[in-house]
Design an enzyme around this catalytic site. Sequence first.
Site, PDB file in Angstrom:
ATOM      1  N   ASP A   9       0.876  -1.164   0.000  1.00  0.00           N
ATOM      2  CA  ASP A   9       0.000   0.000   0.000  1.00  0.00           C
ATOM      3  C   ASP A   9       0.920   1.223   0.000  1.00  0.00           C
ATOM      4  O   ASP A   9       2.112   1.117   0.316  1.00  0.00           O
ATOM      5  CB  ASP A   9      -0.871  -0.042   1.263  1.00  0.00           C
ATOM      6  CG  ASP A   9      -1.695   1.211   1.428  1.00  0.00           C
ATOM      7  OD1 ASP A   9      -2.329   1.639   0.451  1.00  0.00           O
ATOM      8  OD2 ASP A   9      -1.698   1.781   2.544  1.00  0.00           O
ATOM      9  N   ASP A  11      -0.212   5.034   0.937  1.00  0.00           N
ATOM     10  CA  ASP A  11      -0.500   5.996   2.007  1.00  0.00           C
ATOM     11  C   ASP A  11      -0.416   5.333   3.375  1.00  0.00           C
ATOM     12  O   ASP A  11      -1.189   4.420   3.669  1.00  0.00           O
ATOM     13  CB  ASP A  11      -1.915   6.575   1.826  1.00  0.00           C
ATOM     14  CG  ASP A  11      -2.068   7.344   0.514  1.00  0.00           C
ATOM     15  OD1 ASP A  11      -1.181   8.138   0.199  1.00  0.00           O
ATOM     16  OD2 ASP A  11      -3.073   7.140  -0.187  1.00  0.00           O
TER      17      ASP A  11
HETATM   18  C1  G6P Z   1      -5.816   5.652  -0.330  1.00  0.00           C
HETATM   19  C2  G6P Z   1      -5.984   6.358   1.000  1.00  0.00           C
HETATM   20  C3  G6P Z   1      -7.385   6.897   1.167  1.00  0.00           C
HETATM   21  C4  G6P Z   1      -7.772   7.727  -0.043  1.00  0.00           C
HETATM   22  C5  G6P Z   1      -7.687   6.890  -1.308  1.00  0.00           C
HETATM   23  C6  G6P Z   1      -8.012   7.695  -2.562  1.00  0.00           C
HETATM   24  O1  G6P Z   1      -6.465   4.421  -0.286  1.00  0.00           O
HETATM   25  O2  G6P Z   1      -5.690   5.482   2.067  1.00  0.00           O
HETATM   26  O3  G6P Z   1      -7.416   7.678   2.337  1.00  0.00           O
HETATM   27  O4  G6P Z   1      -9.106   8.219   0.083  1.00  0.00           O
HETATM   28  O5  G6P Z   1      -6.358   6.404  -1.423  1.00  0.00           O
HETATM   29  O6  G6P Z   1      -7.003   8.631  -2.756  1.00  0.00           O
HETATM   30  P1  G6P Z   1      -7.044   9.805  -3.799  1.00  0.00           P
HETATM   31  O7  G6P Z   1      -5.635  10.335  -3.778  1.00  0.00           O
HETATM   32  O8  G6P Z   1      -7.412   9.236  -5.138  1.00  0.00           O
HETATM   33  O9  G6P Z   1      -8.052  10.791  -3.315  1.00  0.00           O
HETATM   34 MG    MG Z   2      -2.839   3.141   3.513  1.00  0.00          MG
END
Ligand code: G6P
Ligand code: MG
Length: 220
Positions: A9, A11
């Site tokens: 993953d 983030d």
């Molecule tokens: C990751 C993060 C989420 C986020 C998602 C979409 O999964 O953990 O918190 O909402 O990505 O991210 P984006 O950058 O497309 O808004």
């Molecule tokens: Mg994450």
Amino acid sequence: MPIKALLFDLDGVIVDTAIFHYQAWRRMANSLGFDISEEFNEQLKGVSRAESLDIILAHGGLTLSDETKAELAARKNEWYLELVSQMTPANILPGVTDFFAQVKAAGLKSALGSVSKNARLILERIGMLDDFDAIIDGTKISRGKPDPEVFLKGAAELGVQPDECVVIEDAVAGIEAAKRGGMLAVGIGEPTVLTRADLVAGSLAALTLNQVLSLSAMNR
Ligand code: G6P
Ligand code: MG
């Protein structure tokens, strides 16, 4: 089945953008007259932008038109990108570079499995775009975590089977996605939160590749 690949993953595992997502969503919630706590934020991790917004609006007791929701999601992303634009390789989380060196030295493959549509931009900013054998991001999938699509596509692109993969994740939804995909899952965070993970470490700095590989031996 020997482990052939690790699926990461982004983030909260490679970079601490999880806090940027929280700050941007909090700013949006505050602008609508309510607040979101860090504890509430746990359920947003790994969840797509549109779904996160729905969860937040439900929490604030608001029902808005699709048009307004699209505007809010776009504004949140602008705020988020303001934070991302200041990122450099110094934002790579502790232990990541060393862990990647172990993965490469062991001849294992690696893929990124993130629901974020900003994943490539972030990898570029931190200088890690070339460190993955495959990159699956929010632009390549139609279902967010806990659906296993992102990780199954990662395994397919690497040419390995799900049971030859270990997922490294900080989100409850991400651990669930790994499990539904038939993969081992290492949680980065708190064992009390990531209860379905096969192993939990505080960060990649607290994890060795050997621990991950022996985990796979234990489960087979
Ligand atoms: C990751 C993060 C989420 C986020 C998602 C979409 O999964 O953990 O918190 O909402 O990505 O991210 P984006 O950058 O497309 O808004
Ligand atoms: Mg994450």
